[in-house]
Design an enzyme around this catalytic site. Sequence first.
Site, PDB file in Angstrom:
ATOM      1  N   LYS A 152     -38.398 -26.502 -31.917  1.00  0.00           N
ATOM      2  CA  LYS A 152     -38.801 -27.257 -33.349  1.00  0.00           C
ATOM      3  C   LYS A 152     -38.459 -26.326 -34.445  1.00  0.00           C
ATOM      4  O   LYS A 152     -38.093 -26.964 -35.520  1.00  0.00           O
ATOM      5  CB  LYS A 152     -40.055 -27.635 -33.827  1.00  0.00           C
ATOM      6  CG  LYS A 152     -41.502 -28.001 -32.245  1.00  0.00           C
ATOM      7  CD  LYS A 152     -42.740 -27.893 -32.657  1.00  0.00           C
ATOM      8  CE  LYS A 152     -43.326 -27.649 -32.819  1.00  0.00           C
ATOM      9  NZ  LYS A 152     -43.641 -26.449 -31.119  1.00  0.00           N
TER      10      LYS A 152
ATOM     11  N   ASN B 297     -45.212 -28.220 -40.304  1.00  0.00           N
ATOM     12  CA  ASN B 297     -45.518 -26.937 -39.642  1.00  0.00           C
ATOM     13  C   ASN B 297     -45.007 -25.564 -39.455  1.00  0.00           C
ATOM     14  O   ASN B 297     -45.009 -24.799 -39.271  1.00  0.00           O
ATOM     15  CB  ASN B 297     -45.231 -27.294 -37.891  1.00  0.00           C
ATOM     16  CG  ASN B 297     -46.810 -25.725 -37.039  1.00  0.00           C
ATOM     17  OD1 ASN B 297     -47.384 -25.680 -37.394  1.00  0.00           O
ATOM     18  ND2 ASN B 297     -46.161 -25.530 -35.682  1.00  0.00           N
TER      19      ASN B 297
ATOM     20  N   HIS C  82     -51.127 -25.295 -24.732  1.00  0.00           N
ATOM     21  CA  HIS C  82     -51.921 -25.723 -25.626  1.00  0.00           C
ATOM     22  C   HIS C  82     -52.973 -26.227 -24.563  1.00  0.00           C
ATOM     23  O   HIS C  82     -53.698 -26.935 -24.855  1.00  0.00           O
ATOM     24  CB  HIS C  82     -51.842 -26.388 -26.430  1.00  0.00           C
ATOM     25  CG  HIS C  82     -50.901 -25.521 -27.500  1.00  0.00           C
ATOM     26  ND1 HIS C  82     -51.738 -24.254 -28.474  1.00  0.00           N
ATOM     27  CD2 HIS C  82     -49.840 -26.040 -27.926  1.00  0.00           C
ATOM     28  CE1 HIS C  82     -50.562 -23.886 -28.914  1.00  0.00           C
ATOM     29  NE2 HIS C  82     -49.529 -24.887 -28.686  1.00  0.00           N
TER      30      HIS C  82
END
Length: 440
Positions: free
Chosen positions: A119, A142, A187
């Site tokens: 990303k 982010n 995650h």
Amino acid sequence: MLILYNYSGKKILILGMGLTGISCINFFLKKGITPKIIDESAHPIYLKTIPKKIKYHVGNLKKTWILESDIIVISPGISSNKPILKQAKKLGINVISDIELFSREVTVPIIAITGTNGKSTVATIVKKIAKRAGYNVSLCGNIGYPVLDTLEKKFNLHVIEISSFQLEHTFCLKPKIAVILNITHDHINRYPNGFKEYKKIKLSIYKQAEICINNNFNILDIPIKTSKQWISFGSIKSDYYILHHKNNTFLCNKGKKIINTNQMLLYGQHNYQNILAVLAIADSMTFPRSHTMDIIRTFSGLPHRLQIINTHKGICCINDSKSTNVSSVKAALTCLRSKGTIWLLLGGDKKNANFHVLKKYLKNMKVRIYCFGKDGIYLSKIYSKKSIYTPTLKQAVSLISKKVVSGDTVLLSPGCSSLDQFPNFEERGNQFIQFVRDLI
């Protein structure tokens, strides 16, 4: 059509006193609203920056404040699966992200980028191309600015990196372009329903997008197509794809070669996939191809992502501290060009990930694995024939320094979260760099 939201008279609570939380305080104060804020840490680092009139609580989630709220703005590091937050949702309390607040206010185009890996690299390259093309562009979310800090600046384009944690509580985001780079297991400890839930949250980025860019190479990413404009990258049947021809590798678009990867500073299959996504975004925005190619040719990568930090006496040391999942370790191992032994540093909080899948990659490699941190003992048992456990990263580097020789590669690609022993992956990488300089 932009819907105007009125927060007047609402009891606003912000969870998390990091940069995101501070930006949320400022957002509401500018609207004449005084929120409250909570942080689970007893000593949050930004506590002294809180304006005096703001009521705050630290050390735990204060139940009474939560249950009396109308709106809770939750920072991405806090799980909404905590019992008190589940209770709040059942009572009809609105739990949202800072991205949601931003989405309700923004009036200029958004390029929204998510994915398990890549990303930051893609978002940074796209921002550089947009700036070269004449846009006053922000890099936020982010990475870069907190999104709310960009609202009063004169940007005419936003490039937003968005994590799954932020997407969980974002509902009004309407990007001009939405991109999922990849979806791999990560995650899983955050989501009760495991990978299926994680994938669903990632795919939500497409819901209200004008142009959707998806990765056909990563089969897990292919969503149910709607009538929107879809652009694909990755596999040979995609709009943008990789072509191997006569010992050369080309990035292509609909039958036309765009660039030979030998002309790029980035290397490795994962980076070629990232650049395909960049090309798809840039072309969708009609950025001049010349500007796009200038940036692609000269971009050398971000810190802590396969960053070569030392080649002293023929020993190559690589800082890949951004590696926080199994897929990123695989990517690192795949693109290494080492003739000697690979000294792999693996460890931290594995987040319930399955590290057994690395066995086939490591089986035929000349590799020694040093496992450290919270799950270091567990990881060392998986690779028992090739691994050694040390409690800390520094101890591991110290042991390696006594054995490493010319031609070897020392690779920090932990595959785990850093939070068991470090504030973030950046600090883990910075300390590794210092250990290498002191010991190797």
